[in-house]
Design a protein around this motif. Structure first.
Motif, short mmCIF file in Angstrom:
data_model
loop_
_atom_site.label_atom_id
_atom_site.label_comp_id
_atom_site.label_asym_id
_atom_site.label_seq_id
_atom_site.Cartn_x
_atom_site.Cartn_y
_atom_site.Cartn_z
N LEU A 1 56.85 -28.73 8.33
CA LEU A 1 58.08 -27.93 8.38
C LEU A 1 59.26 -28.77 8.86
N LEU B 1 50.97 -28.45 10.85
CA LEU B 1 51.94 -27.57 10.20
C LEU B 1 53.36 -27.83 10.69
N VAL C 1 53.54 -23.78 3.95
CA VAL C 1 52.83 -23.05 5.01
C VAL C 1 51.35 -22.92 4.67
N LYS D 1 56.32 -21.24 0.92
CA LYS D 1 55.00 -20.62 1.03
C LYS D 1 53.92 -21.65 0.80
N LYS E 1 62.68 -17.33 4.56
CA LYS E 1 61.60 -18.16 5.10
C LYS E 1 60.55 -17.32 5.83
N ALA F 1 56.65 -17.10 4.82
CA ALA F 1 55.61 -17.45 5.78
C ALA F 1 54.61 -16.31 5.95
#
Length: 480
Positions: free
Chosen positions: A97, A93, A394, A391, A257, A261
């Motif tokens: 990002l 992850l 994530v 989204k 953000k 998330a």
């Protein structure tokens, strides 16, 4: 209860009524999509081919004599297979990002450097001479490959319609299937090498590492960073503008953000998807890594035959997945298809567990092929149903991070040869759990579509949602 502006409802209904083939510039759109396919998918598929190849070639190296040469036992080998996920999972992850934050307009450079880095690790694996050095190489490999698939999943979702994602994801998993087949072919050839300065298994790492390293230049210099780089002519530019408008909820600008998330983390469909992913990955990793050993230890084939008999299995699996992914995109159905295809896996593993002949068990491997790459369909499912981009990133990252814990589990349950009873039984149980989770998820999404349709029809939103953008917007249509 929230009143919805009547004008907004009308626009929403109009947008939803438009179908993917109703573009005012249909020929230009077809040309544009074909050009995207030619520019993007061959590059990403080849890179995923090498990603899967460099991560799973340890199975071919074992059959070619690696364990004996460096002095490790089956338990240590299983740990070496699993340990790659110690770095693979925690950096998955964050890697996505980082790409979105620092390399939003330099995605190809980011991915190209990632491919080159794991290629170098693969090449240097030929120098391992002990259990410790093998573990070190596997940890570095996991670190370098960690966010690759999640990153390219986000990239693909930014180029294509929701109804086009499953087929494009299928190309990646077909590449994975062909990498397994290619690994089997290399293993077959290398098993025959009886001379030279290097042991047979070392050629696997050398050849495959060099191939993936040189291919990294293609993605670094050849992949477009955004759809605008692919457009040719005014009509195609208008077709792209229409496609962008058609996908406004899917590619809209992100909200806060932190809010996005939290929306992903609190979303029930993400955890159902993660459960499906974990169970599917147990099957995929266990089968892909241990198939040569299963053919050799359980079915009784010799080293050479156990290598080349894997080739048609993987090619069949790749073709099957592309076919059903295309059907899934055409019908906008994911969950029921996942349940149906996993039925073949239930029969396949039941046959592997039964006291049947080698021929029957080899046939069972082809039944398992029907569901071998379903994690790819599940991945496109969560990508399709998560919006907007942050989204979605994530959700994909969490899905992959938690789902890939299976990569740690599957080698542990496949420790005991020759029958691998525990591994087959555990995988069979995971298939059943995945079928249940997919059924629940589909029913939930059907319910949400009905609620959204009711809101659009009445103009009154009593769903009780605080967030009304992206996949919580009333005009968002979930793929079931």
């Amino acid at each position: 209860m929230t009143e919805i502006n009547e004008k907004e409802v009308d626009v929403s209904i109009e947008v939803e009524a438009v179908t993917d083939d109703s573009c005012p510039f249909p020929e230009a759109e077809k040309r544009f999509v074909r050009r995207m396919d030619r520019r993007i998918m061959p590059i990403l598929s080849l890179m995923y081919f090498f990603s899967a190849l460099d991560r799973s070639n340890i199975g071919n190296a074992k059959v070619a004599g690696m364990n004996k040469d460096i002095g490790i036992n089956d338990s240590q080998y299983s740990t070496a297979v699993s340990i790659v996920y110690a770095t693979y999972l925690p950096f998955m992850l964050p890697g996505v990002l980082i790409m979105l934050r620092f390399f939003d307009n330099k995605k190809r450079q980011y991915l190209g450097c990632m491919v080159a880095s794991w290629s170098i690790v693969t090449i240097f694996t030929l120098f391992v001479d002990s259990y410790g050095s093998l573990i070190a190489c596997r940890l570095l490999l996991g670190l370098c490959e960690a966010s690759f698939f999640s990153s390219i999943s986000v990239i693909i979702s930014n180029f294509y319609f929701q109804s086009e994602l499953s087929q494009r994801t299928a190309y990646l998993f077909a590449a994975s299937a062909f990498s397994s087949a290619f690994g089997g072919l290399i293993g077959t050839g290398i098993t025959k090498i009886q001379s030279g300065k290097l042991a047979s298994w070392k050629y696997i790492y050398l050849i495959e590492g060099l191939l993936s390293f040189f291919s990294s230049f293609w993605i670094y210099f050849g992949m477009p960073n955004n759809p605008e780089e692919i457009v040719h002519g005014e009509e195609e530019a208008k077709a792209l503008a229409w496609r962008s408008e058609r996908r406004h909820l899917f590619i809209m600008a992100d909200g806060d953000k932190k809010t996005e998330a939290l929306s992903a983390i609190k979303d029930v469909k993400l955890y159902l998807s993660t459960l499906i992913q974990f169970c599917g990955d147990v099957l995929m990793y266990g089968f892909s890594t241990f198939l040569p050993s299963i053919l050799q230890s359980d079915l009784g084939y010799d080293s050479l035959k156990s290598q080349y008999l894997t080739v048609p299995v993987y090619i069949f699996a790749g073709i099957i997945f592309v076919v059903f992914a295309r059907i899934s995109d055409k019908t906008r159905i994911r969950g029921p298809m996942i349940v149906g295809l996993y039925t073949f896996g239930v029969v396949g593993y039941a046959l592997l567990l039964a006291n049947t002949s080698s021929g029957v068990k080899y046939f069972a491997c082809y039944l398992i092929c029907f569901c071998l790459y379903l994690p790819g369909m599940n991945e496109s499912w969560i990508a399709t149903n998560s919006a907007p981009q942050f989204k979605r990133a994530v959700s994909i990252g969490v899905n992959q991070s938690l789902g890939n814990i299976a990569g740690v589990i599957s080698p542990q349950v496949y420790r005991k040869s020759p029958k691998y009873t525990l591994g087959h039984a555990f995988t069979l149980g995971c298939i059943v759990v995945a079928m249940i989770a997919a059924s629940i998820s589909s029913l939930m999404l059907v319910k949400r579509n009905r609620e959204n349709a009711k809101v659009l029809k009445s103009g009154v939103d009593n769903r009780g949602l605080k967030r009304t953008i992206g996949d919580d917007a009333p005009d968002f249509n979930f793929v079931i």
